[in-house]
Design a protein around this motif. Sequence first.
Motif, PDB file in Angstrom:
ATOM      1  N   SER A   9       0.835  -1.198   0.000  1.00 47.49           N
ATOM      2  CA  SER A   9       0.000   0.000   0.000  1.00 47.49           C
ATOM      3  C   SER A   9       0.869   1.246   0.000  1.00 47.49           C
ATOM      4  N   ASP A  11      -0.720   4.126   0.790  1.00 47.54           N
ATOM      5  CA  ASP A  11      -1.528   5.026   1.615  1.00 47.54           C
ATOM      6  C   ASP A  11      -0.742   5.447   2.860  1.00 47.54           C
ATOM      7  N   SER A  16      -5.847   2.710   6.796  1.00 44.27           N
ATOM      8  CA  SER A  16      -6.138   2.456   5.381  1.00 44.27           C
ATOM      9  C   SER A  16      -5.074   1.567   4.753  1.00 44.27           C
ATOM     10  N   ALA A  17      -3.806   1.796   5.130  1.00 37.65           N
ATOM     11  CA  ALA A  17      -2.708   1.020   4.553  1.00 37.65           C
ATOM     12  C   ALA A  17      -2.783  -0.441   4.959  1.00 37.65           C
ATOM     13  N   GLU A  19      -5.365  -2.122   6.088  1.00 39.40           N
ATOM     14  CA  GLU A  19      -6.578  -2.739   5.530  1.00 39.40           C
ATOM     15  C   GLU A  19      -6.368  -3.123   4.074  1.00 39.40           C
ATOM     16  N   GLU A  20      -5.704  -2.245   3.305  1.00 42.46           N
ATOM     17  CA  GLU A  20      -5.444  -2.543   1.890  1.00 42.46           C
ATOM     18  C   GLU A  20      -4.514  -3.740   1.745  1.00 42.46           C
ATOM     19  N   GLN A  23      -6.310  -6.995   2.746  1.00 38.45           N
ATOM     20  CA  GLN A  23      -7.269  -7.406   1.725  1.00 38.45           C
ATOM     21  C   GLN A  23      -6.568  -8.061   0.541  1.00 38.45           C
ATOM     22  N   GLN A  24      -5.449  -7.490   0.129  1.00 38.06           N
ATOM     23  CA  GLN A  24      -4.686  -8.065  -0.974  1.00 38.06           C
ATOM     24  C   GLN A  24      -4.183  -9.467  -0.620  1.00 38.06           C
ATOM     25  N   HIS A  81      -2.404   1.885  -8.482  1.00 36.83           N
ATOM     26  CA  HIS A  81      -2.813   2.513  -7.228  1.00 36.83           C
ATOM     27  C   HIS A  81      -3.585   3.802  -7.494  1.00 36.83           C
TER      28      HIS A  81
END
Length: 230
Positions: A9, A11, A16-17, A19-20, A23-24, A81
């Motif tokens: 990430s 971010d 946010s970072a 979580e991204e 998720q990946q 991104h």
Amino acid sequence: MFKAVVGHSNDPDSLSAVEEVLQQCTNSLAGDIPKAGILFAAIDFEHSFILQQIHQAFPGIELIGGTTDGEISSVLEFYHHYLGLLPPSMEYPLAVFDHNGENFYIRAPIAYNQESGSITFFGDIPDQAVIQISEAAYEDILAASKASFMNALDNYPGAEPSAVLFFSCVARRQILGTRAQEEYQNTKLGLANYFPACGFYSYGEIAPVDRISQTQFHNETFVTLILGSR
């Protein structure tokens, strides 16, 4: 069978970072449970919070890693991104800034490899360069060609120009389509008197950004050269 997945990430926000990234990794694992992980996070993240989020997502996972001054990701990931699933194209070239961070030149992508994450550009990009994805609407491109001519005319050191040469990147023509002729038409609006003009489309332009800058190789650029005597 050993299985490795990567999450990344850009971010700057810790929540946010992470979580991204989670998720990946979850999507790539496709139901498999990870046993161990290697974590690299920039020094300004909330590391205890990030660790908490990882352990909530994957209870019992063993972690090693550290903080870094920068993380490595593919240039294709960089494009995705900011542009989502849009592929790298001439409509979204890179602005490559000089060492002062004031001026920039353009590098246009011509091909990319999904597996390696690499992108091929029309020219070299220096290591450690500061870059930014750019875009321009039709009116911006046309305005830039007029600005190129007016800048050359305003800085012409002679008394009266005798002729002018125009060099426009072929990528600009492809983007403008049927409006390509407006590039030349716009330059004529700045002429008080007629003088001969000619030019051609190119696959790369060589010129300085301004009168005092070093000459650069450009992509997607409109160059004006005014000729005459002092």
